[in-house]
Structures are given as C-alpha cells and as structure tokens.
Design a protein around this motif. Structure first.
Motif, mmCIF file in Angstrom:
data_model
loop_
_atom_site.group_PDB
_atom_site.id
_atom_site.type_symbol
_atom_site.label_atom_id
_atom_site.label_comp_id
_atom_site.label_asym_id
_atom_site.label_seq_id
_atom_site.Cartn_x
_atom_site.Cartn_y
_atom_site.Cartn_z
ATOM 1 N N SER A 102 -57.245 10.743 -4.529
ATOM 2 C CA SER A 102 -58.706 12.045 -4.020
ATOM 3 C C SER A 102 -57.480 13.638 -4.251
ATOM 4 C CB SER A 102 -59.371 12.170 -3.082
ATOM 5 O OG SER A 102 -58.390 13.270 -2.013
ATOM 6 N N ASP A 103 -57.747 14.209 -5.019
ATOM 7 C CA ASP A 103 -57.002 15.540 -4.977
ATOM 8 C C ASP A 103 -56.955 16.223 -4.275
ATOM 9 O OD1 ASP A 103 -60.042 15.968 -5.188
ATOM 10 O OD2 ASP A 103 -59.889 17.100 -6.813
ATOM 11 N N ALA A 104 -58.564 16.346 -3.228
ATOM 12 C CA ALA A 104 -57.880 16.935 -1.953
ATOM 13 C C ALA A 104 -56.990 15.865 -1.126
ATOM 14 C CB ALA A 104 -58.977 16.487 -1.192
ATOM 15 N N ALA A 105 -56.190 14.661 -1.579
ATOM 16 C CA ALA A 105 -55.635 14.546 -0.570
ATOM 17 C C ALA A 105 -53.947 14.409 -1.330
ATOM 18 C CB ALA A 105 -56.169 12.549 -0.287
ATOM 19 N N ILE A 106 -54.193 14.291 -2.494
ATOM 20 C CA ILE A 106 -52.985 14.690 -2.635
ATOM 21 C C ILE A 106 -52.267 16.159 -2.092
ATOM 22 C CG2 ILE A 106 -51.150 15.021 -4.676
ATOM 23 C CD1 ILE A 106 -53.982 12.938 -5.673
ATOM 24 N N ARG A 107 -53.774 16.977 -2.227
ATOM 25 C CA ARG A 107 -52.910 18.457 -2.276
ATOM 26 C C ARG A 107 -53.382 18.317 -0.778
ATOM 27 N NH1 ARG A 107 -53.583 22.646 -4.439
ATOM 28 N NH2 ARG A 107 -55.208 22.181 -6.100
ATOM 29 N N ALA A 108 -52.823 17.171 0.177
ATOM 30 C CA ALA A 108 -52.719 18.003 1.188
ATOM 31 C C ALA A 108 -51.531 17.318 2.008
ATOM 32 C CB ALA A 108 -53.771 16.733 2.208
ATOM 33 N N ASN A 109 -50.964 17.284 0.373
ATOM 34 C CA ASN A 109 -49.653 16.348 0.982
ATOM 35 C C ASN A 109 -48.397 17.363 0.259
ATOM 36 O OD1 ASN A 109 -49.065 13.745 1.904
ATOM 37 N ND2 ASN A 109 -50.656 13.827 1.433
ATOM 38 N N ILE A 110 -49.325 18.545 -0.672
ATOM 39 C CA ILE A 110 -47.788 19.533 -0.979
ATOM 40 C C ILE A 110 -47.976 20.555 -0.369
ATOM 41 C CG2 ILE A 110 -47.934 18.647 -3.627
ATOM 42 C CD1 ILE A 110 -49.378 20.204 -3.989
ATOM 43 N N SER A 111 -46.591 21.313 -0.573
ATOM 44 C CA SER A 111 -46.949 21.964 0.770
ATOM 45 C C SER A 111 -45.460 23.507 -0.851
ATOM 46 C CB SER A 111 -46.246 22.291 1.825
ATOM 47 O OG SER A 111 -44.579 22.068 1.517
ATOM 48 N N GLY A 112 -45.301 24.971 -0.652
ATOM 49 C CA GLY A 112 -44.299 25.353 -1.323
ATOM 50 C C GLY A 112 -45.314 26.358 -1.937
ATOM 51 N N SER A 113 -44.402 27.600 -2.615
ATOM 52 C CA SER A 113 -45.671 28.337 -2.706
ATOM 53 C C SER A 113 -45.062 28.210 -4.068
ATOM 54 C CB SER A 113 -45.421 29.111 -2.666
ATOM 55 O OG SER A 113 -43.493 29.875 -3.329
ATOM 56 N N ASP A 114 -45.130 27.432 -4.875
ATOM 57 C CA ASP A 114 -44.152 26.671 -6.473
ATOM 58 C C ASP A 114 -45.942 25.939 -6.927
ATOM 59 O OD1 ASP A 114 -42.524 28.051 -7.771
ATOM 60 O OD2 ASP A 114 -41.029 26.726 -6.168
ATOM 61 N N VAL A 115 -46.478 24.942 -5.723
ATOM 62 C CA VAL A 115 -47.550 24.177 -6.168
ATOM 63 C C VAL A 115 -48.594 25.021 -5.824
ATOM 64 C CG1 VAL A 115 -46.007 22.102 -6.475
ATOM 65 C CG2 VAL A 115 -46.797 23.254 -3.974
ATOM 66 N N SER A 116 -48.472 25.888 -4.625
ATOM 67 C CA SER A 116 -50.261 26.511 -4.663
ATOM 68 C C SER A 116 -50.894 26.840 -5.442
ATOM 69 C CB SER A 116 -49.641 27.154 -3.671
ATOM 70 O OG SER A 116 -49.204 28.254 -4.248
ATOM 71 N N GLY A 117 -50.856 27.062 -6.613
ATOM 72 C CA GLY A 117 -51.518 27.474 -8.054
ATOM 73 C C GLY A 117 -51.690 26.598 -8.580
ATOM 74 N N HIS B 216 -51.140 9.477 -2.069
ATOM 75 C CA HIS B 216 -51.194 10.713 -1.576
ATOM 76 C C HIS B 216 -49.616 11.561 -1.885
ATOM 77 C CE1 HIS B 216 -55.308 9.416 -1.193
ATOM 78 N NE2 HIS B 216 -55.444 9.834 -2.234
ATOM 79 N N GLU B 217 -49.443 10.240 -0.742
ATOM 80 C CA GLU B 217 -47.829 11.683 -0.330
ATOM 81 C C GLU B 217 -46.723 11.216 -1.440
ATOM 82 O OE1 GLU B 217 -45.012 10.883 3.151
ATOM 83 O OE2 GLU B 217 -46.995 9.227 3.177
ATOM 84 N N VAL B 218 -46.628 9.943 -2.156
ATOM 85 C CA VAL B 218 -45.786 10.118 -3.302
ATOM 86 C C VAL B 218 -45.951 11.211 -4.944
ATOM 87 C CG1 VAL B 218 -44.846 8.661 -5.539
ATOM 88 C CG2 VAL B 218 -45.400 7.629 -3.213
ATOM 89 N N GLY B 219 -47.136 11.305 -5.126
ATOM 90 C CA GLY B 219 -47.900 12.193 -5.576
ATOM 91 C C GLY B 219 -47.377 13.597 -5.530
ATOM 92 N N GLY B 220 -47.554 14.141 -4.489
ATOM 93 C CA GLY B 220 -47.757 15.214 -3.251
ATOM 94 C C GLY B 220 -45.929 15.451 -3.486
ATOM 95 N N ARG B 221 -44.867 14.536 -3.445
ATOM 96 C CA ARG B 221 -43.531 15.073 -3.953
ATOM 97 C C ARG B 221 -43.244 14.671 -5.196
ATOM 98 N NH1 ARG B 221 -44.853 14.396 1.196
ATOM 99 N NH2 ARG B 221 -45.510 16.273 0.034
ATOM 100 N N ILE B 222 -43.461 14.121 -6.221
ATOM 101 C CA ILE B 222 -43.813 14.212 -7.424
ATOM 102 C C ILE B 222 -44.042 15.592 -7.732
ATOM 103 C CG2 ILE B 222 -44.213 13.837 -9.711
ATOM 104 C CD1 ILE B 222 -44.567 10.490 -8.699
ATOM 105 N N LEU B 223 -45.227 16.347 -7.714
ATOM 106 C CA LEU B 223 -44.897 17.541 -8.251
ATOM 107 C C LEU B 223 -44.230 18.910 -7.325
ATOM 108 C CD1 LEU B 223 -49.599 17.400 -8.256
ATOM 109 C CD2 LEU B 223 -47.898 17.532 -9.041
ATOM 110 N N GLU B 224 -44.090 18.931 -5.963
ATOM 111 C CA GLU B 224 -43.054 19.278 -5.403
ATOM 112 C C GLU B 224 -41.961 19.383 -5.905
ATOM 113 O OE1 GLU B 224 -43.099 17.940 -1.128
ATOM 114 O OE2 GLU B 224 -44.653 18.796 -0.506
ATOM 115 N N ALA B 225 -40.923 18.282 -6.290
ATOM 116 C CA ALA B 225 -40.107 18.171 -6.677
ATOM 117 C C ALA B 225 -40.219 18.818 -8.550
ATOM 118 C CB ALA B 225 -39.782 16.641 -6.733
ATOM 119 N N VAL B 226 -41.378 18.066 -9.572
ATOM 120 C CA VAL B 226 -40.881 18.947 -10.168
ATOM 121 C C VAL B 226 -41.218 19.955 -11.060
ATOM 122 C CG1 VAL B 226 -42.193 18.537 -12.810
ATOM 123 C CG2 VAL B 226 -41.745 16.378 -11.217
#
Ligand code: BTN
Length: 275
Positions: A14-29, A189-199
């Motif tokens: 779910s998009d909400a669960a992926i979003r709940a697993n990411i942090s950092g200003s780069d990914v907020s938008g 969800h966590e895996v998706g979050g970590r990938i976005l935070e990295a990329v």
C-alpha cells in the motif's frame, strides 16, 4: 523449534504503508502509487510521461505481465512477493552525462538494504544485485523526453523479496531472494522505503562525473573482481580478467593483448585459470 517466517505479512503493498516506512526531506515530495497488475512499471511510466509530469512519481506493481530486464529479457514478476518499482526523475542532464548512473543506483540500494537487513549484497557489472553468488535483483534505466524536451530518467528496480515456487516459469540463471539471507524479518513496505531513501538523494544530487564518488563503494561489492570473465558485445566476445570499473563505470578487462575498457555488454564469469 518453530520456524519463524522471515517475511512480515504477505498483505498487499500500500502506498500509505510504504510512505510510513520512509523518512528524509529528499523523499517527502514523492508521489507513491501502487497498482495491482501492470505490463511493466517502466513501460507504464513511459506511457504516462507523454501526458503528465512523472518527476518524483514512484510506481509499484504487485505483479507484472511483461516485466523487462536488460537486453530485452523477461523479468519474472509473480504477485505479492517481490518489489517491482519504477521512479521517474527529471535529471536536468543529457543522456551522455549519465555514465555510471545505473551502477551507482545498484550500489546505493545495496548499501541501504545491507544496513537494514544484515545482508552482504554484491554487484555484478553493470547493474545486477547478488546475494551469496546468486542474482536477487537488477536495475533497468530508461530515458524519455517530457513534452518540454527535458530528459526524464525512469529508474526501474526489480528485487526478489520472497520468491514463491515458480511452477513452470523458468529463470535462466541461479537466483535467490532477500528473505533467504536476511538476519531480520523483511517487509516489502520497508524494502520499498529503503530503496527510495537510497535512490532519491542520489538522483537529486547527480552531476556529470558523479560516479567517481561511488566507484570505491562499488568496487568493494564487485562480484567479478579478479575473476576470469567473458563479455559478449554484439557479435563478439572479449575474454580476460575483470579489473574493476573506471571513473565512468565502464568495465576494465585485462586480456592477453592488454587492458580493454568495455562500455556495455553482457558479462559472465568463467571457471578458467587466472591470466
Ligand atoms: C535486469 O537485471 O535485467 C534488470 C531488471 C529490472 C526489472 C525491473 S522490475 C520493475 C521495472 N519494470 C520493468 O519492466 N523492469 C524493471
């Protein structure tokens, strides 16, 4: 002893669960979307780029019916098991300025996932992700031009998280998945979050020559370093010892004739003697 499952909840992404697993200003938008079935997340973003701005759009699919790998190969994409993700990004550079980008993306993903899941991910040139000598993922970058002619990169990431039994479907090389190697439980969800935070930070700061900053880290994960390899390039093969990558991400191969630098191709490892 009860064997604890290594994958948390096999519920749908779910998009909400992926979003709940990411942090950092780069990914907020980022805009995060999850689709059930798509032909290919890269192909879907390419189509959408014709009529909308796909910059900052992260598109996940539960399954792909025509997932694509490098060199036109099929990317086997069973449902509810893995990550199939494409991220659109207006890069502000010409295609010729993107040397090494796909290698750096693989490296950033490896760093992020290793930290989180206690893995030891390796990289096979140019952009395959490996665990314990078997392929677990890959990166496929496409380029499109937006309506106002800006170049948009579409960074496609396929990562086996908990591959089910495949039945009659075959993958043409040894493969593995993240949950078979992780020291902790894995949620998609966590895996998706970590990938976005990295990329995302990598894409937002990418400039001409940026691969130079990734070369050392890439080299530490280089699966083929020092091994005898053969690189298929069009109709011919180059055989020799893999000698890492240069500052543009090109593969260095020491052949009987000397050092050759290979910009693109398909490399495989041989079981022969070292030179
Ligand atoms: C490779 O190793 O050959 C690259 C594989 C890339 C697969 C991903 S899955 C998400 C995105 N959509 C696709 O059709 N391909 C990429």
């Amino acid at each position: 002893m009860v064997d604890t499952p290594k994958v948390l909840g096999n519920g749908l992404l779910s998009d909400a669960a992926i979003r709940a697993n990411i942090s950092g200003s780069d990914v907020s938008g980022l805009r995060i979307e999850v689709e059930g079935t798509l032909d290919s997340t890269n192909a879907a973003l390419k189509r959408r780029a014709i009529s909308e701005d796909i910059h900052g759009l992260a598109l996940f699919a539960e399954t792909q019916t025509a997932g694509r790998g490098r060199l036109g190969r099929l990317w086997v994409s069973p449902p509810k098991s893995n990550i199939y993700l494409s991220l659109g990004w207006r890069i502000g550079l010409e295609p010729a300025d993107l040397a090494g980008l796909s290698l750096a993306v693989g490296c950033a993903i490896g760093e992020g996932l290793d930290r989180e899941f206690g893995l030891n991910m390796q990289l096979k040139w140019p952009n395959d992700l490996y665990l314990a000598g078997k392929k677990c993922g890959g990166v496929l970058i496409d380029l499109v031009q937006s309506t106002n002619q800006d170049w948009i990169v579409i960074v496609g990431v396929g990562l086996n998280v908990a591959m089910p039994k495949l039945g009659t479907v075959e993958i043409d090389q040894p493969w593995t998945d993240l949950s078979s190697h992780s020291t902790v439980k894995v949620s998609r969800h966590e895996v998706g979050g970590r990938i976005l935070e990295a990329v995302v930070p990598l894409l937002s700061s990418w400039q001409v020559g940026s691969f130079g900053q990734w070369r050392e880290s890439w080299s530490q994960r280089d699966l083929m370093a020092g091994r005898q390899i053969s690189v298929q390039q069009g109709g011919h093969a180059i055989a020799g010892r893999a000698d890492g990558v240069d500052f543009s991400g090109a593969l260095r191969v020491v052949t009987n004739e000397g050092l050759t630098v290979v910009q693109s191709g398909e490399a495989s490892m041989l079981r022969g003697e070292t030179l």
